[in-house]
Design an enzyme around this catalytic site. Structure first.
Site, PDB file in Angstrom:
ATOM      1  N   ASN A  74     -56.955  45.740 -49.570  1.00 26.96           N
ATOM      2  CA  ASN A  74     -58.083  44.868 -49.194  1.00 26.96           C
ATOM      3  C   ASN A  74     -58.937  45.490 -48.094  1.00 26.96           C
ATOM      4  O   ASN A  74     -59.720  44.805 -47.459  1.00 26.96           O
ATOM      5  CB  ASN A  74     -57.549  43.500 -48.745  1.00 26.96           C
ATOM      6  CG  ASN A  74     -56.698  43.592 -47.478  1.00 26.96           C
ATOM      7  OD1 ASN A  74     -56.502  44.679 -46.919  1.00 26.96           O
ATOM      8  ND2 ASN A  74     -56.186  42.469 -47.014  1.00 26.96           N
ATOM      9  N   ASP A 117     -49.695  48.705 -34.925  1.00 30.35           N
ATOM     10  CA  ASP A 117     -49.357  47.288 -35.090  1.00 30.35           C
ATOM     11  C   ASP A 117     -47.846  47.059 -35.154  1.00 30.35           C
ATOM     12  O   ASP A 117     -47.066  48.007 -35.239  1.00 30.35           O
ATOM     13  CB  ASP A 117     -50.042  46.715 -36.352  1.00 30.35           C
ATOM     14  CG  ASP A 117     -49.905  47.638 -37.559  1.00 30.35           C
ATOM     15  OD1 ASP A 117     -49.001  48.504 -37.560  1.00 30.35           O
ATOM     16  OD2 ASP A 117     -50.703  47.495 -38.493  1.00 30.35           O
ATOM     17  N   HIS A 142     -57.976  46.603 -45.200  1.00 32.94           N
ATOM     18  CA  HIS A 142     -57.595  46.381 -43.802  1.00 32.94           C
ATOM     19  C   HIS A 142     -57.232  47.716 -43.147  1.00 32.94           C
ATOM     20  O   HIS A 142     -56.832  48.664 -43.817  1.00 32.94           O
ATOM     21  CB  HIS A 142     -56.477  45.338 -43.659  1.00 32.94           C
ATOM     22  CG  HIS A 142     -55.112  45.767 -44.084  1.00 32.94           C
ATOM     23  ND1 HIS A 142     -54.102  44.870 -44.345  1.00 32.94           N
ATOM     24  CD2 HIS A 142     -54.556  46.995 -44.314  1.00 32.94           C
ATOM     25  CE1 HIS A 142     -53.012  45.523 -44.691  1.00 32.94           C
ATOM     26  NE2 HIS A 142     -53.253  46.792 -44.683  1.00 32.94           N
ATOM     27  N   GLU A 197     -57.353  42.233 -40.910  1.00 35.11           N
ATOM     28  CA  GLU A 197     -57.577  41.760 -42.272  1.00 35.11           C
ATOM     29  C   GLU A 197     -59.052  41.394 -42.465  1.00 35.11           C
ATOM     30  O   GLU A 197     -59.771  41.175 -41.485  1.00 35.11           O
ATOM     31  CB  GLU A 197     -56.720  40.507 -42.517  1.00 35.11           C
ATOM     32  CG  GLU A 197     -55.215  40.714 -42.327  1.00 35.11           C
ATOM     33  CD  GLU A 197     -54.558  41.479 -43.468  1.00 35.11           C
ATOM     34  OE1 GLU A 197     -55.238  42.264 -44.144  1.00 35.11           O
ATOM     35  OE2 GLU A 197     -53.352  41.297 -43.670  1.00 35.11           O
TER      36      GLU A 197
HETATM   37  P1  PGA Z   1     -49.397  51.710 -47.494  1.00 33.08           P
HETATM   38  O1  PGA Z   1     -50.055  50.679 -46.492  1.00 33.08           O
HETATM   39  O2  PGA Z   1     -49.488  53.053 -46.847  1.00 33.08           O
HETATM   40  O3  PGA Z   1     -47.979  51.241 -47.626  1.00 33.08           O
HETATM   41  O4  PGA Z   1     -50.159  51.645 -48.769  1.00 33.08           O
HETATM   42  C1  PGA Z   1     -51.273  50.993 -45.909  1.00 33.08           C
HETATM   43  C2  PGA Z   1     -51.779  49.803 -45.132  1.00 33.08           C
HETATM   44  O5  PGA Z   1     -51.507  48.657 -45.534  1.00 33.08           O
HETATM   45  O6  PGA Z   1     -52.489  50.012 -44.138  1.00 33.08           O
END
Ligand code: PGA
Length: 249
Positions: A136, A67, A138, A143
């Site tokens: 969450n 992304d 995702h 999302e």
């Molecule tokens: P993080 O993010 O590794 O910074 O916890 C993971 C994500 O949001 O996919």
């Protein structure tokens, strides 16, 4: 779903890097799907070290990232383009022509999303996709929502994601509200998936991913249907799982 629980973040990072090493050893021209966020940084550090020691060779490897923020220039130090160069690409022997990341500055979103999906397909599909997971649940920037989106698309970021990512910006208002992300369908097409997660804040998302109903409100739950997926977790992220469902490393 194979689940490996490691002692701590260092051990998760090492294990994840070893999986990438195995993949590239077996197939030197592997197509890697890469992720940003705090979690994979340790894995990238291990890969940089292995490359320095000539244990791993990226010269034939191609990469696609999950992304990119929408409308944030690549030169901005919070863009995922910048992140990937700063945390991996600048320090390994990858051919810059073999790196692809969605262009968040595109003037034609649909054309860019189509280009991205077509380029992955032409390359032969992703051999191993690295995933983090949001609090969450995702994956990429897919999302929680009411349907699973297939291909690369523009998303509106969840309030909880904006809050979680505000730590990297001067304030919450600076966090982009939109992003381009591979769809759940694109992720699912990867031959192998490796999801890494650390810390207690991820425990509930991991529990729902492993045991919950497969619903788009828990995007990572779809991974239950993939036939070659490994979760590499630290103890905190795994704390709600039944002991008989995982191996310790
Ligand atoms: P993080 O993010 O590794 O910074 O916890 C993971 C994500 O949001 O996919």
């Amino acid at each position: 779903m194979r689940i490996i629980v490691c002692e701590d973040y260092e051990a998760v990072s090492k294990k994840a890097a070893q999986m990438i090493l195995s993949q590239i050893t077996l197939k030197p021209n592997s197509i890697l799907g890469l992720a940003t966020g705090s979690t994979p940084v340790g894995m990238y550090k291990n890969l940089i070290q292995m490359n320095k020691e000539k244990v791993i060779d990226f010269s034939e490897v191609k990469t696609f990232n999950l992304d990119e923020y929408y409308n944030l220039p690549r030169t901005n130090n919070q863009s995922y383009y910048y992140f990937m160069h700063e945390n991996l690409f600048n320090y390994i022997n990858i051919n810059p022509a073999n790196i692809d990341i969605p262009n968040g500055m595109t003037e034609n979103i649909e054309a860019e999303c189509d280009r991205y999906d077509a380029t992955i397909k032409e390359a032969g599909g992703i051999d191993i996709q690295v995933l983090g997971i949001g609090n969450n649940a995702h994956i990429g920037f897919n999302e929680p929502t009411v349907n699973f989106e297939k291909g690369t698309h523009l998303v509106q970021l969840d309030e909880s994601t904006i809050e979680a990512n505000a730590r990297f910006f001067n304030n919450k208002d600076e966090v982009p509200k939109n992003a381009l992300t591979m769809g759940v369908g694109s992720i699912f097409k990867s031959k192998k998936i490796m999801l890494i997660a650390c810390g207690e804040a991820k425990a509930e998302a991991i529990y729902n991913t492993v045991y919950g109903k497969v619903v788009p409100e828990v995007p990572a739950s779809i991974l239950q249907f993939h036939n070659d997926i490994v979760l590499i977790l630290d103890k905190e992220a795994a704390k709600l799982l039944n002991k008989e469902d995982y191996k310790t490393a």
